[in-house]
Design a protein around this motif. Sequence first.
Motif, PDB file in Angstrom:
ATOM      1  N   SER A   1      -0.725   6.464  -3.480  1.00 49.31           N
ATOM      2  CA  SER A   1       0.442   7.032  -2.794  1.00 49.31           C
ATOM      3  C   SER A   1       1.339   7.803  -3.774  1.00 49.31           C
ATOM      4  CB  SER A   1       1.191   5.890  -2.115  1.00 49.31           C
ATOM      5  OG  SER A   1       2.475   6.260  -1.784  1.00 49.31           O
ATOM      6  N   LYS A   2       1.408   7.313  -5.016  1.00 51.19           N
ATOM      7  CA  LYS A   2       2.273   7.937  -6.027  1.00 51.19           C
ATOM      8  C   LYS A   2       1.846   9.371  -6.340  1.00 51.19           C
ATOM      9  CE  LYS A   2       4.676   6.663 -10.239  1.00 51.19           C
ATOM     10  NZ  LYS A   2       4.773   5.683 -11.297  1.00 51.19           N
ATOM     11  N   LYS A   3       0.557   9.673  -6.154  1.00 48.30           N
ATOM     12  CA  LYS A   3       0.088  11.046  -6.429  1.00 48.30           C
ATOM     13  C   LYS A   3       0.765  12.048  -5.494  1.00 48.30           C
ATOM     14  CE  LYS A   3      -4.467   9.724  -8.076  1.00 48.30           C
ATOM     15  NZ  LYS A   3      -5.743   9.348  -7.490  1.00 48.30           N
ATOM     16  N   GLY A   4       1.216  11.588  -4.314  1.00 45.71           N
ATOM     17  CA  GLY A   4       1.990  12.443  -3.408  1.00 45.71           C
ATOM     18  C   GLY A   4       1.169  13.434  -2.609  1.00 45.71           C
ATOM     19  N   HIS A   5      -0.147  13.186  -2.470  1.00 47.68           N
ATOM     20  CA  HIS A   5      -0.967  14.105  -1.665  1.00 47.68           C
ATOM     21  C   HIS A   5      -1.612  13.406  -0.475  1.00 47.68           C
ATOM     22  CE1 HIS A   5      -0.128  17.388  -4.278  1.00 47.68           C
ATOM     23  NE2 HIS A   5      -0.490  16.666  -5.326  1.00 47.68           N
ATOM     24  N   ASN A   6      -1.070  12.257  -0.122  1.00 46.11           N
ATOM     25  CA  ASN A   6      -1.541  11.563   1.073  1.00 46.11           C
ATOM     26  C   ASN A   6      -1.183  12.372   2.316  1.00 46.11           C
ATOM     27  OD1 ASN A   6       0.993  10.434  -0.261  1.00 46.11           O
ATOM     28  ND2 ASN A   6       1.382   9.961   1.871  1.00 46.11           N
ATOM     29  N   VAL A   7      -2.042  12.268   3.320  1.00 44.71           N
ATOM     30  CA  VAL A   7      -1.756  12.933   4.605  1.00 44.71           C
ATOM     31  C   VAL A   7      -1.283  11.833   5.546  1.00 44.71           C
ATOM     32  CG1 VAL A   7      -2.723  14.297   6.480  1.00 44.71           C
ATOM     33  CG2 VAL A   7      -3.512  14.656   4.137  1.00 44.71           C
ATOM     34  N   GLY A   8       0.012  11.740   5.749  1.00 45.59           N
ATOM     35  CA  GLY A   8       0.560  10.631   6.521  1.00 45.59           C
ATOM     36  C   GLY A   8       0.618   9.378   5.660  1.00 45.59           C
ATOM     37  N   LYS A   9       0.405   8.232   6.290  1.00 45.74           N
ATOM     38  CA  LYS A   9       0.743   6.967   5.621  1.00 45.74           C
ATOM     39  C   LYS A   9      -0.408   6.253   4.933  1.00 45.74           C
ATOM     40  CE  LYS A   9       4.162   5.417   5.854  1.00 45.74           C
ATOM     41  NZ  LYS A   9       5.209   5.705   4.821  1.00 45.74           N
ATOM     42  N   VAL A  10      -0.042   5.543   3.872  1.00 47.29           N
ATOM     43  CA  VAL A  10      -0.960   4.642   3.176  1.00 47.29           C
ATOM     44  C   VAL A  10      -0.544   3.224   3.583  1.00 47.29           C
ATOM     45  CG1 VAL A  10      -1.737   3.835   0.919  1.00 47.29           C
ATOM     46  CG2 VAL A  10      -1.181   6.265   1.261  1.00 47.29           C
ATOM     47  N   ILE A  11      -1.544   2.470   4.076  1.00 50.86           N
ATOM     48  CA  ILE A  11      -1.249   1.136   4.635  1.00 50.86           C
ATOM     49  C   ILE A  11      -1.920   0.049   3.808  1.00 50.86           C
ATOM     50  CG2 ILE A  11      -1.814  -0.331   6.651  1.00 50.86           C
ATOM     51  CD1 ILE A  11      -1.285   2.075   8.419  1.00 50.86           C
ATOM     52  N   VAL A  12      -1.236  -1.091   3.710  1.00 54.14           N
ATOM     53  CA  VAL A  12      -1.833  -2.256   3.056  1.00 54.14           C
ATOM     54  C   VAL A  12      -1.976  -3.347   4.116  1.00 54.14           C
ATOM     55  CG1 VAL A  12      -1.590  -3.970   1.232  1.00 54.14           C
ATOM     56  CG2 VAL A  12      -0.718  -1.649   0.881  1.00 54.14           C
ATOM     57  N   LYS A  13      -3.224  -3.772   4.339  1.00 55.41           N
ATOM     58  CA  LYS A  13      -3.481  -4.821   5.324  1.00 55.41           C
ATOM     59  C   LYS A  13      -3.225  -6.153   4.632  1.00 55.41           C
ATOM     60  CE  LYS A  13      -6.568  -5.484   8.986  1.00 55.41           C
ATOM     61  NZ  LYS A  13      -7.706  -5.293   9.747  1.00 55.41           N
ATOM     62  N   ILE A  14      -2.301  -6.919   5.153  1.00 54.55           N
ATOM     63  CA  ILE A  14      -1.917  -8.153   4.470  1.00 54.55           C
ATOM     64  C   ILE A  14      -2.736  -9.337   4.999  1.00 54.55           C
ATOM     65  CG2 ILE A  14      -0.013  -9.725   3.902  1.00 54.55           C
ATOM     66  CD1 ILE A  14       0.720  -7.038   2.777  1.00 54.55           C
TER      67      ILE A  14
END
Length: 334
Positions: A320-333
Amino acid sequence: MAKMRAFVATDSKAKPELMKVDIPQIKDYEVLVEVAAASINPVDQMYRLMQKGMQIKTSYPFILGNDFSGTIVALGKMVKKYQIGDKVYGRIKGTDSGTFAEYVAVDSQVIAPIPQNMSLTDATAVPLVGLTAYQALFDRLDLQKGQKIFINAGSGGVGSMAIQLAKAKGAYVATTVSPRNIDLVKRLGADEIIDYHQEDFSEILKDYDAVFDTHGQKDTIKSLKILKSHGKVVTIAGMPEIDFARERKLNLVRRVLFKIVSRPIIEQAKSKDISYRFFLMEPDGQQLRKLTTLIENKQLEPLIDRIFTFDKIEEALAYSKKGHNVGKVIVKIK
Ligand SMILES: NC(=O)c1ccc[n+]([C@@H]2O[C@H](COP(=O)([O-])OP(=O)(O)OC[C@H]3O[C@@H](n4cnc5c(N)ncnc54)[C@H](OP(=O)(O)O)[C@@H]3O)[C@@H](O)[C@H]2O)c1
């Protein structure tokens, strides 16, 4: 005391890590949620302490994470609107425990039931970016049907939500993206799409009523060029200014600092009769319910880039820090 796994910042130098901590206790107005998923926002990269009023934690240790979705497993004495077993989502308040954890204790005023047409995992893509876009367009810019708005970084978490909300209102929307995302923002409804690698939006767009700046950097000052007189710029990534510092009751040092750093843009804006404001989004359960309705009516759809497992949270944050995600990055808990 029962324990849970959580991703914790212990001090300003050590990297946050997954560890066992106590399950948070709930206050009378809070609910305890078993977290199904959490999404990553740029603010989650900040584990150094900030001043009160900036919405980021002010003492260590703290659990990172702001967005969550999950199932209510305990209710505070004063909570009447929800029941155990309800599936909810939200963006926590600064004083709540963090969401990169198996459980979160959260103020019941800032949560809402998840949309019926969405999984718990996908729902966590909505709260922070959805509320930010909603508050920028409607509370801050007072966007009206037929107005022309420029929303930069249209493929980002906030930008992609803002395009859809502005189109649902009946506005004309211009945006900037990389070539690979042109079709995507077209599908979201954008009317004018600029490839920011090839073209400068400030040389193309003219006579706009409003700018919602979700990228900052040089875009912020350039956006003044495309506005009509009495146009408005609202930024979430540009320079904070003195009115923001007053609104958040920040100390004198911050007020002076923000006044100095924002002077060039404020002066340019004033000379063109344009208003310039920075703002921080607020958690809000009522507004989140409005987003739930829009999603159920198929007028709003969060974009999901990648889903990571809880064990891979550091990879998720690095991606996510790279800043080139398209929409959201999710973490499944769970
Ligand atoms: N003040 C607040 O309350 C608040 C709330 C939420 C977010 N924010 C801030 O707002 C910003 C956006 O947040 P976010 O969650 O939307 O971020 P994000 O999802 O990480 O944004 C990533 C997107 O930005 C695009 N992008 C990068 N450089 C660009 C450029 N020069 N022109 C156009 N698009 C570009 C990327 O597309 P490409 O891959 O094509 O480059 C990518 O799709 C962050 O700085 C965040 O900290 C502030």
